[in-house]
Design a protein around this motif. Structure first.
Motif: not given
Length: 462
Positions: A170-172, A24, A167-168, A27, A174-175
């Motif tokens: 939060l995405a981490l 992430l 968002g990074g 990216s 969730l992932v």
């Protein structure tokens, strides 16, 4: 969930989260850099285009940047422009721009030598990007300077950075949560396999311990008898008694070894059966004949009852072994009678061995088929505790099962289910069966096992 499994699950999840964090972050950096490069490319292209427009305007008229309204509308997109003569004075400029040159004298000198300038500068408190080039217009060498404020570009990149920074993580999260759940699902079959392996190891340890315990008793008796013979040197009846006892204990050892080998081969799927159509009456009659040859108690009567249509698809030798084990138990505990019966069901035939003895202790019935289980664990002379386990194993080889229950008001009923031969198979095999019976006469069927009938006299209810 075990502590070891939980620790493994967390380690895998953290490793997955670390990899995802790196991906992430990489990216995010890539997207930010690509966005900055695209914005810079657009600004540079706009500056080049505006420089060309200003150069064309300067070649056509003496002034224009300050007075031409159409030009002013175009200038507002680029925000500012200047025309500077050879002496460093500003000949023309867009409204709102100071009359002093936007570039330092050394920059102007460098541009007049044929170079072009594209660089970042500060105009007041705002960062700007300027593009400057020398042109020939109005019979003199001029320098065209155009510039664009970088504030919209920086604001767009700041907004993108905010989105990535919010968002990074939060995405981490969730992932990582998904990875934790997926890791649990992936480890579940492994947990089941580990549990089966641990159960198998525990079973093998128990099996070895129980076998060692069972072997200890006959070995101790055999050693005692041999020591007595060596020490006392008996003769006559005393010698015969000691030798007979040693032979009996050797028979017990041989029978135990045969039973253990049989169960081990079954556990390793190395025990095959050869099925054939056999009348149940034939199996029961042969088992009763073998039991009578073992000299059952004179007060116990053996009876056989089986319908003519009770025909099974089974391995006759293995079924004979199972019936012998059931009869050995029944003969030890029966008071006056043992009944061997066959009962037909839709797809199976039940071979029952019933006695009128005391029956099973109620708490023993659930574990009756467990290896080395005995109704009275202290009575080692009553057998090895493998008889019913072998009966269950033989039933499972035929795809069926064995059962045990107490009779009312007294006695035990133990039976094995066997696949019933289909009526079509019975009809096709009827003529062959009659011819076979005529050829074999009344000879009892012999099984291919080692003959340890005498040793089985000591088998108890197990």
């Amino acid at each position: 969930m075990s502590v070891r499994r939980l620790a493994l699950r967390w380690r895998l999840t953290l490793a997955f989260a670390a990899v995802m964090a790196i991906l992430l972050a990489a990216s995010g950096v890539f997207v930010h850099q690509r966005m900055a490069a695209n914005l810079d490319g657009a600004i540079n292209a706009a500056l080049h285009a505006r420089s060309a427009d200003v150069s064309a305007l300067a070649k056509q008229s003496d002034t224009g940047l300050w007075e031409d309204r159409e030009n002013r509308a175009a200038v507002r997109d680029v925000q500012f422009a200047q025309l500077i003569d050879a002496s460093g004075h500003v000949l023309d400029r867009t409204p709102g721009i100071a009359a002093r040159p936007l570039l330092a004298p050394r920059d102007l000198s460098w541009i007049r030598r044929g170079h072009r300038l594209l660089a970042g500068r500060r105009y007041g408190d705002n960062p700007v990007r300027v593009y400057a080039a020398a042109i020939r217009a109005q019979d003199q060498q001029l320098v065209v300077v155009v510039g664009q404020s970088l504030e919209p570009r920086d604001r767009a990149l700041a907004d993108l950075s905010g989105v990535l920074l919010l968002g990074g993580p939060l995405a981490l999260v969730l992932v990582s949560l998904g990875g934790y759940l997926l890791t649990g699902a992936a480890l579940r079959p492994l947990d089941d396999m580990i549990a089966r392996v641990q159960a198998a190891i525990a079973h093998e340890r128990t099996f070895v311990a129980d076998a060692s315990h069972e072997l200890r008793s006959p070995l101790a008796m055999l050693r005692t008898e041999l020591e007595l013979i060596a020490r006392d040197a008996p003769s006559g009846d005393a010698l015969q008694l000691s030798v007979g006892s040693a032979i009996a204990e050797t028979g017990r050892l041989g029978q135990l070894a045969d039973d253990l080998l049989l169960l081990t081969r079954a556990d390793e799927n190395q025990l095959a059966i050869q099925t054939a159509r056999v009348p149940a009456r034939e199996l029961l009659d042969a088992a009763a004949a073998r039991a009578r040859r073992r000299r059952p108690p004179s007060h116990v009567q053996l009876t056989v009852d089986a319908p003519a249509d009770a025909i099974v698809d089974a391995d006759g030798d293995r079924v004979a072994q199972a019936l012998d084990n059931l009869l050995a138990n029944a003969m030890r505990y029966a008071d006056t009678q043992i009944a061997l019966t066959a009962r037909t069901r839709d797809a199976t035939v039940e071979l029952h061995v019933c006695d009128d003895g005391p029956g099973f202790p109620p708490d023993f019935l659930p574990q009756a088929w467990t290896r080395f289980a005995r109704a009275d664990a202290g009575r080692t002379e009553d057998g090895t505790g493998l008889g019913l386990a072998i009966v269950q194993m033989i039933a499972e080889l035929h795809g069926t099962s064995a059962h045990a229950a107490n009779r009312s008001p007294r006695g035990a009923d133990v039976w094995i289910d066997l696949p019933r031969a289909s009526r079509l198979a019975q009809a096709r095999g009827g003529a062959d069966a009659v011819d076979h019976d005529r050829r074999r006469g009344d000879r009892p069927r012999r099984d291919r096992r080692h003959e340890h009938d005498e040793a089985r006299d000591g088998a108890g209810r197990h």
